[in-house]
Design an enzyme around this catalytic site. Structure first.
Site, PDB file in Angstrom:
ATOM      1  N   HIS A   4      84.601 -38.329  52.666  1.00  0.00           N
ATOM      2  CA  HIS A   4      84.883 -37.907  51.337  1.00  0.00           C
ATOM      3  C   HIS A   4      86.271 -38.401  51.050  1.00  0.00           C
ATOM      4  CE1 HIS A   4      84.924 -35.473  47.482  1.00  0.00           C
ATOM      5  NE2 HIS A   4      83.547 -35.452  47.625  1.00  0.00           N
ATOM      6  N   HIS A  15      73.415 -40.223  48.012  1.00  0.00           N
ATOM      7  CA  HIS A  15      73.298 -38.527  47.815  1.00  0.00           C
ATOM      8  C   HIS A  15      72.472 -38.406  46.473  1.00  0.00           C
ATOM      9  CE1 HIS A  15      75.457 -34.221  48.181  1.00  0.00           C
ATOM     10  NE2 HIS A  15      74.159 -34.256  47.550  1.00  0.00           N
ATOM     11  N   GLU A  64      71.892 -37.707  51.857  1.00  0.00           N
ATOM     12  CA  GLU A  64      72.525 -36.487  51.770  1.00  0.00           C
ATOM     13  C   GLU A  64      72.199 -35.792  50.760  1.00  0.00           C
ATOM     14  OE1 GLU A  64      77.301 -38.264  52.898  1.00  0.00           O
ATOM     15  OE2 GLU A  64      76.705 -37.683  50.934  1.00  0.00           O
ATOM     16  N   ARG A  77      70.799 -36.412  43.424  1.00  0.00           N
ATOM     17  CA  ARG A  77      71.090 -35.165  43.247  1.00  0.00           C
ATOM     18  C   ARG A  77      69.900 -34.914  42.172  1.00  0.00           C
ATOM     19  NH1 ARG A  77      76.585 -36.187  44.426  1.00  0.00           N
ATOM     20  NH2 ARG A  77      77.318 -34.237  45.114  1.00  0.00           N
TER      21      ARG A  77
END
Length: 259
Positions: A207, A49, A79, A51
């Protein structure tokens, strides 16, 4: 309808390896070596993921991991928030996916300042902006999964946009399990998964899943196609070793599916 269920795949999220590396600078611990260890232990995919603030996985890591997963003939799941604008060091999720063409892209509505993903899409609000992005990703032969809350409405909208799967945000289930009362929470996940499957959407989950709470979840929510696990797995691996921990997760999944 969703076709006959395949075994649940384990995709290991290696973000936390990059967090540790970035906290010191340099190349250690090596994200690629960690991912290779997970795949050698039997994991069926790698999740990242990236960012915009580059707090852990970077765009450069994604490119390298795309090459590694191709060598192992397993899936890379990228993601991210498709609405986050590009900036120095972060080309934007769509541009990154165009470059590496991951097997799966999981779209997540997290803001720049979120510590971690903690909610799914509101399709009434977000579908107008999401639809063209889903179409573009599909044109690049990426499977598209949308991050959702258990109990969410709008699953037909997700299907109409062209999404292939949803990913159930399992944080609330993990919290309920830790509090000792998971049954009501897991029932809502089961109901949401059943609604998704009934209209042709596949179901992923992720998660805060762990060795302790995964059995109940997979038992009560059948036909989950993929679980993405990172934080708990890496925490457990600090004590027991990465290869051993991955193999324990695979044993858990296989044990549930054998009944």
């Amino acid at each position: 309808m969703v076709s006959e269920a395949a075994p649940t795949a384990l995709s290991v999220n290696v973000n936390k390896i990059a967090v540790l590396r970035n906290s010191r600078g340099g190349l250690e611990p090596d994200v690629l070596r960690a991912a290779r260890t997970c795949l050698s232990a039997g994991a069926q995919g790698i999740t990242v993921h990236p960012r915009p603030d580059r707090r852990h996985i970077t765009a450069e890591d994604v490119v390298a991991l795309a090459e590694l997963t191709a060598q192992y003939h397993v899936e890379l799941n990228v993601e991210g928030n498709p609405f986050a604008p590009p900036r120095v060091g972060y080309p934007g999720l769509l541009d990154l996916c165009e470059r590496v063409r991951p097997a799966q892209v999981t779209l997540v509505p997290d803001s720049d300042d979120q510590l971690t993903s903690d909610h799914g899409f509101d399709f009434d609000r977000d579908s107008f902006r999401l639809a063209p992005l889903v179409r573009q990703l599909k044109a690049w032969n990426c499977r598209v999964s949308l991050f959702v809350d258990a109990g969410c409405t709008g699953l037909p909208t997700a299907l109409a946009m062209g999404a292939d799967r949803i990913e159930l945000y399992t944080g609330p289930y993990a919290a309920a399990w830790a509090a000792g009362n998971p049954q009501e929470a897991v029932a809502l996940f089961r109901e949401t998964a059943a609604r998704a499957e009934a209209i042709g959407l596949g179901v992923n989950a992720g998660h805060d899943l762990s060795q302790e709470n995964l059995v109940l979840f997979l038992t009560e929510v059948p036909n989950v196609q993929e679980v993405s696990i990172g934080h708990a797995l890496m925490s457990e691996a600090l004590y027991d070793g990465l290869e051993t921990t991955v193999r324990r997760y695979l044993d858990i999944i296989a044990g549930v599916q054998k009944g």
